[in-house]
Design a protein around this motif. Structure first.
Motif, PDB file in Angstrom:
ATOM      1  N   SER A 168      -4.125  11.263  -5.366  1.00 25.02           N
ATOM      2  CA  SER A 168      -4.193   9.929  -4.759  1.00 25.02           C
ATOM      3  C   SER A 168      -5.492   9.666  -4.008  1.00 25.02           C
ATOM      4  O   SER A 168      -5.690   8.544  -3.532  1.00 25.02           O
ATOM      5  CB  SER A 168      -3.015   9.734  -3.800  1.00 25.02           C
ATOM      6  OG  SER A 168      -3.074  10.666  -2.725  1.00 25.02           O
ATOM      7  N   HIS A 169      -6.360  10.669  -3.928  1.00 28.19           N
ATOM      8  CA  HIS A 169      -7.544  10.477  -3.082  1.00 28.19           C
ATOM      9  C   HIS A 169      -8.532   9.475  -3.674  1.00 28.19           C
ATOM     10  O   HIS A 169      -9.341   8.884  -2.949  1.00 28.19           O
ATOM     11  CB  HIS A 169      -8.249  11.822  -2.854  1.00 28.19           C
ATOM     12  CG  HIS A 169      -9.060  12.289  -4.016  1.00 28.19           C
ATOM     13  ND1 HIS A 169      -8.487  12.885  -5.118  1.00 28.19           N
ATOM     14  CD2 HIS A 169     -10.403  12.232  -4.271  1.00 28.19           C
ATOM     15  CE1 HIS A 169      -9.427  13.206  -5.994  1.00 28.19           C
ATOM     16  NE2 HIS A 169     -10.588  12.814  -5.508  1.00 28.19           N
ATOM     17  N   ASN A 170      -8.502   9.263  -4.998  1.00 30.34           N
ATOM     18  CA  ASN A 170      -9.467   8.360  -5.628  1.00 30.34           C
ATOM     19  C   ASN A 170      -8.889   6.967  -5.889  1.00 30.34           C
ATOM     20  O   ASN A 170      -9.470   6.200  -6.640  1.00 30.34           O
ATOM     21  CB  ASN A 170      -9.968   8.958  -6.944  1.00 30.34           C
ATOM     22  CG  ASN A 170      -8.837   9.260  -7.914  1.00 30.34           C
ATOM     23  OD1 ASN A 170      -7.675   9.140  -7.546  1.00 30.34           O
ATOM     24  ND2 ASN A 170      -9.180   9.653  -9.128  1.00 30.34           N
ATOM     25  N   ILE A 171      -7.728   6.665  -5.294  1.00 32.68           N
ATOM     26  CA  ILE A 171      -7.162   5.326  -5.419  1.00 32.68           C
ATOM     27  C   ILE A 171      -7.822   4.445  -4.360  1.00 32.68           C
ATOM     28  O   ILE A 171      -7.637   4.675  -3.154  1.00 32.68           O
ATOM     29  CB  ILE A 171      -5.633   5.344  -5.241  1.00 32.68           C
ATOM     30  CG1 ILE A 171      -4.978   6.209  -6.309  1.00 32.68           C
ATOM     31  CG2 ILE A 171      -5.071   3.927  -5.292  1.00 32.68           C
ATOM     32  CD1 ILE A 171      -3.468   6.332  -6.164  1.00 32.68           C
ATOM     33  N   PRO A 172      -8.573   3.446  -4.763  1.00 35.43           N
ATOM     34  CA  PRO A 172      -9.325   2.672  -3.764  1.00 35.43           C
ATOM     35  C   PRO A 172      -8.430   1.850  -2.837  1.00 35.43           C
ATOM     36  O   PRO A 172      -8.704   1.731  -1.637  1.00 35.43           O
ATOM     37  CB  PRO A 172     -10.220   1.769  -4.627  1.00 35.43           C
ATOM     38  CG  PRO A 172      -9.509   1.678  -5.945  1.00 35.43           C
ATOM     39  CD  PRO A 172      -8.812   2.988  -6.128  1.00 35.43           C
ATOM     40  N   ASN A 173      -7.367   1.275  -3.383  1.00 33.43           N
ATOM     41  CA  ASN A 173      -6.497   0.411  -2.576  1.00 33.43           C
ATOM     42  C   ASN A 173      -5.071   0.959  -2.594  1.00 33.43           C
ATOM     43  O   ASN A 173      -4.136   0.295  -3.072  1.00 33.43           O
ATOM     44  CB  ASN A 173      -6.531  -1.024  -3.105  1.00 33.43           C
ATOM     45  CG  ASN A 173      -7.914  -1.629  -3.039  1.00 33.43           C
ATOM     46  OD1 ASN A 173      -8.596  -1.519  -2.022  1.00 33.43           O
ATOM     47  ND2 ASN A 173      -8.338  -2.262  -4.132  1.00 33.43           N
ATOM     48  N   ARG A 174      -4.912   2.158  -2.086  1.00 38.69           N
ATOM     49  CA  ARG A 174      -3.589   2.784  -2.109  1.00 38.69           C
ATOM     50  C   ARG A 174      -2.620   1.990  -1.241  1.00 38.69           C
ATOM     51  O   ARG A 174      -2.921   1.635  -0.107  1.00 38.69           O
ATOM     52  CB  ARG A 174      -3.681   4.224  -1.616  1.00 38.69           C
ATOM     53  CG  ARG A 174      -2.357   4.975  -1.703  1.00 38.69           C
ATOM     54  CD  ARG A 174      -2.536   6.425  -1.326  1.00 38.69           C
ATOM     55  NE  ARG A 174      -3.000   6.561   0.044  1.00 38.69           N
ATOM     56  CZ  ARG A 174      -3.406   7.713   0.585  1.00 38.69           C
ATOM     57  NH1 ARG A 174      -3.425   8.801  -0.155  1.00 38.69           N
ATOM     58  NH2 ARG A 174      -3.802   7.752   1.839  1.00 38.69           N
ATOM     59  N   GLN A 175      -1.443   1.743  -1.796  1.00 35.85           N
ATOM     60  CA  GLN A 175      -0.443   0.949  -1.110  1.00 35.85           C
ATOM     61  C   GLN A 175       0.748   1.823  -0.731  1.00 35.85           C
ATOM     62  O   GLN A 175       1.106   2.754  -1.458  1.00 35.85           O
ATOM     63  CB  GLN A 175       0.018  -0.217  -1.989  1.00 35.85           C
ATOM     64  CG  GLN A 175      -1.082  -1.217  -2.308  1.00 35.85           C
ATOM     65  CD  GLN A 175      -0.584  -2.366  -3.158  1.00 35.85           C
ATOM     66  OE1 GLN A 175       0.533  -2.336  -3.661  1.00 35.85           O
ATOM     67  NE2 GLN A 175      -1.405  -3.408  -3.305  1.00 35.85           N
ATOM     68  N   ASN A 176       1.343   1.486   0.420  1.00 39.94           N
ATOM     69  CA  ASN A 176       2.525   2.167   0.919  1.00 39.94           C
ATOM     70  C   ASN A 176       3.648   1.156   1.080  1.00 39.94           C
ATOM     71  O   ASN A 176       3.469  -0.057   0.873  1.00 39.94           O
ATOM     72  CB  ASN A 176       2.228   2.855   2.252  1.00 39.94           C
ATOM     73  CG  ASN A 176       1.262   4.007   2.088  1.00 39.94           C
ATOM     74  OD1 ASN A 176       1.614   5.058   1.567  1.00 39.94           O
ATOM     75  ND2 ASN A 176       0.014   3.815   2.536  1.00 39.94           N
ATOM     76  N   TRP A 177       4.817   1.674   1.463  1.00 38.78           N
ATOM     77  CA  TRP A 177       5.964   0.788   1.624  1.00 38.78           C
ATOM     78  C   TRP A 177       5.701  -0.287   2.680  1.00 38.78           C
ATOM     79  O   TRP A 177       6.278  -1.379   2.619  1.00 38.78           O
ATOM     80  CB  TRP A 177       7.201   1.592   1.998  1.00 38.78           C
ATOM     81  CG  TRP A 177       7.801   2.352   0.863  1.00 38.78           C
ATOM     82  CD1 TRP A 177       7.822   3.704   0.680  1.00 38.78           C
ATOM     83  CD2 TRP A 177       8.491   1.794  -0.258  1.00 38.78           C
ATOM     84  NE1 TRP A 177       8.468   4.035  -0.485  1.00 38.78           N
ATOM     85  CE2 TRP A 177       8.894   2.873  -1.086  1.00 38.78           C
ATOM     86  CE3 TRP A 177       8.793   0.489  -0.655  1.00 38.78           C
ATOM     87  CZ2 TRP A 177       9.588   2.689  -2.280  1.00 38.78           C
ATOM     88  CZ3 TRP A 177       9.490   0.302  -1.847  1.00 38.78           C
ATOM     89  CH2 TRP A 177       9.885   1.397  -2.645  1.00 38.78           C
ATOM     90  N   THR A 178       4.865   0.015   3.632  1.00 36.50           N
ATOM     91  CA  THR A 178       4.578  -0.968   4.677  1.00 36.50           C
ATOM     92  C   THR A 178       3.805  -2.171   4.145  1.00 36.50           C
ATOM     93  O   THR A 178       3.727  -3.208   4.819  1.00 36.50           O
ATOM     94  CB  THR A 178       3.778  -0.313   5.806  1.00 36.50           C
ATOM     95  OG1 THR A 178       2.601   0.327   5.267  1.00 36.50           O
ATOM     96  CG2 THR A 178       4.610   0.746   6.520  1.00 36.50           C
ATOM     97  N   ASP A 179       3.216  -2.044   2.964  1.00 36.86           N
ATOM     98  CA  ASP A 179       2.467  -3.154   2.378  1.00 36.86           C
ATOM     99  C   ASP A 179       3.353  -4.120   1.601  1.00 36.86           C
ATOM    100  O   ASP A 179       2.886  -5.168   1.146  1.00 36.86           O
ATOM    101  CB  ASP A 179       1.381  -2.615   1.434  1.00 36.86           C
ATOM    102  CG  ASP A 179       0.376  -1.748   2.172  1.00 36.86           C
ATOM    103  OD1 ASP A 179      -0.026  -2.133   3.285  1.00 36.86           O
ATOM    104  OD2 ASP A 179       0.004  -0.678   1.643  1.00 36.86           O
ATOM    105  N   LEU A 180       4.619  -3.786   1.424  1.00 35.62           N
ATOM    106  CA  LEU A 180       5.539  -4.675   0.731  1.00 35.62           C
ATOM    107  C   LEU A 180       5.861  -5.874   1.625  1.00 35.62           C
ATOM    108  O   LEU A 180       6.184  -5.686   2.801  1.00 35.62           O
ATOM    109  CB  LEU A 180       6.823  -3.932   0.367  1.00 35.62           C
ATOM    110  CG  LEU A 180       7.902  -4.720  -0.367  1.00 35.62           C
ATOM    111  CD1 LEU A 180       7.426  -5.115  -1.760  1.00 35.62           C
ATOM    112  CD2 LEU A 180       9.192  -3.903  -0.458  1.00 35.62           C
ATOM    113  N   PRO A 181       5.766  -7.084   1.110  1.00 30.51           N
ATOM    114  CA  PRO A 181       6.090  -8.261   1.937  1.00 30.51           C
ATOM    115  C   PRO A 181       7.505  -8.191   2.490  1.00 30.51           C
ATOM    116  O   PRO A 181       8.416  -7.636   1.874  1.00 30.51           O
ATOM    117  CB  PRO A 181       5.924  -9.435   0.951  1.00 30.51           C
ATOM    118  CG  PRO A 181       4.987  -8.920  -0.100  1.00 30.51           C
ATOM    119  CD  PRO A 181       5.272  -7.455  -0.219  1.00 30.51           C
ATOM    120  N   ALA A 182       7.690  -8.757   3.659  1.00 34.69           N
ATOM    121  CA  ALA A 182       8.974  -8.657   4.356  1.00 34.69           C
ATOM    122  C   ALA A 182      10.099  -9.294   3.551  1.00 34.69           C
ATOM    123  O   ALA A 182      11.193  -8.739   3.445  1.00 34.69           O
ATOM    124  CB  ALA A 182       8.866  -9.301   5.733  1.00 34.69           C
TER     125      ALA A 182
END
Length: 217
Positions: free
Chosen positions: A101-115
């Protein structure tokens, strides 16, 4: 991978009890097994027909295979071995995730999911190749450690129980061999139950001394 693991297992089996066997050898072999699992996650081509990043392998049923490591470690009957396997396995799992995952420029996590995400938004978010939640990997690693520690505790209690039974059996055999030919079996059983101690008992008794006719002359 399975053939390599089997070969390493046979090599370890050959080393056990030999002149080169040392207490730390088993830790080396289990660490090698964990490293092979991690390399398999990193290098295996899980999606040969699709142009997808390898980090998406964490979306599929991969983590449960790591518990084979704990099953192998349990055969050592060593709590320390199980705890070592738990922490090293968790570290290897996180290391494989970090590498992929280190080369993923825009890594997304669960916190990035819209409410208030709609169904379409959730599907688009979940199947996005940039979605690589580190929190889920931490939960998996923590679960692996907790399971390893719990098995180690059970293993420790089982070993203590076996040791106590062996000590009791040794005491029983020692007392039976020493006193069994001189005192009744009930007394021997009482001594075994009290670990060699007998409570003092007061009894009235009459002692008869046989005499020969010559002693009256």
């Amino acid at each position: 991978m399975l053939s390599v693991l089997a070969l390493i297992g046979l090599l370890h089996y050959a080393v056990i009890g030999s002149g080169v066997d040392r207490p730390w050898v088993k830790y080396v072999f289990i660490t090698i097994d964990i490293a092979i699992f991690c390399l398999a996650v990193i290098l295996s081509d899980a999606f040969p027909s699709a142009d997808l990043p390898q980090v998406m392998i964490f979306r599929f049923d991969v983590f449960q295979y790591y518990f084979i490591i704990l099953a192998v470690a349990a055969f050592s009957f060593s709590p320390g071995m199980l705890i070592w396997s738990g922490f090293v396995g968790a570290a290897g799992w996180m290391a494989a995730y970090a590498w992929l995952s280190h080369n993923i420029p825009n890594r997304q996590n669960w916190t990035d999911l819209p409410a208030n995400a709609t169904q379409e938004q959730f599907y688009a978010f979940f199947f996005n190749p940039d979605f690589a939640p580190i929190g889920s990997r931490f939960q998996e690693a923590l679960t692996f450690i907790v399971v390893a520690v719990l098995i180690a505790i059970v293993m420790r209690r089982a070993r203590d129980t076996v040791h106590r039974q062996l000590e009791a059996e040794q005491d029983r055999m020692a007392i039976s061999q020493i006193f069994g030919r001189y005192v009744p079996e009930s007394v021997v059983s009482a001594m075994i139950a009290d670990r060699g101690a007998l409570a003092p008992v007061e009894r009235r008794a009459t002692v008869l001394f046989p005499t020969s006719p010559a002693s009256h002359r």
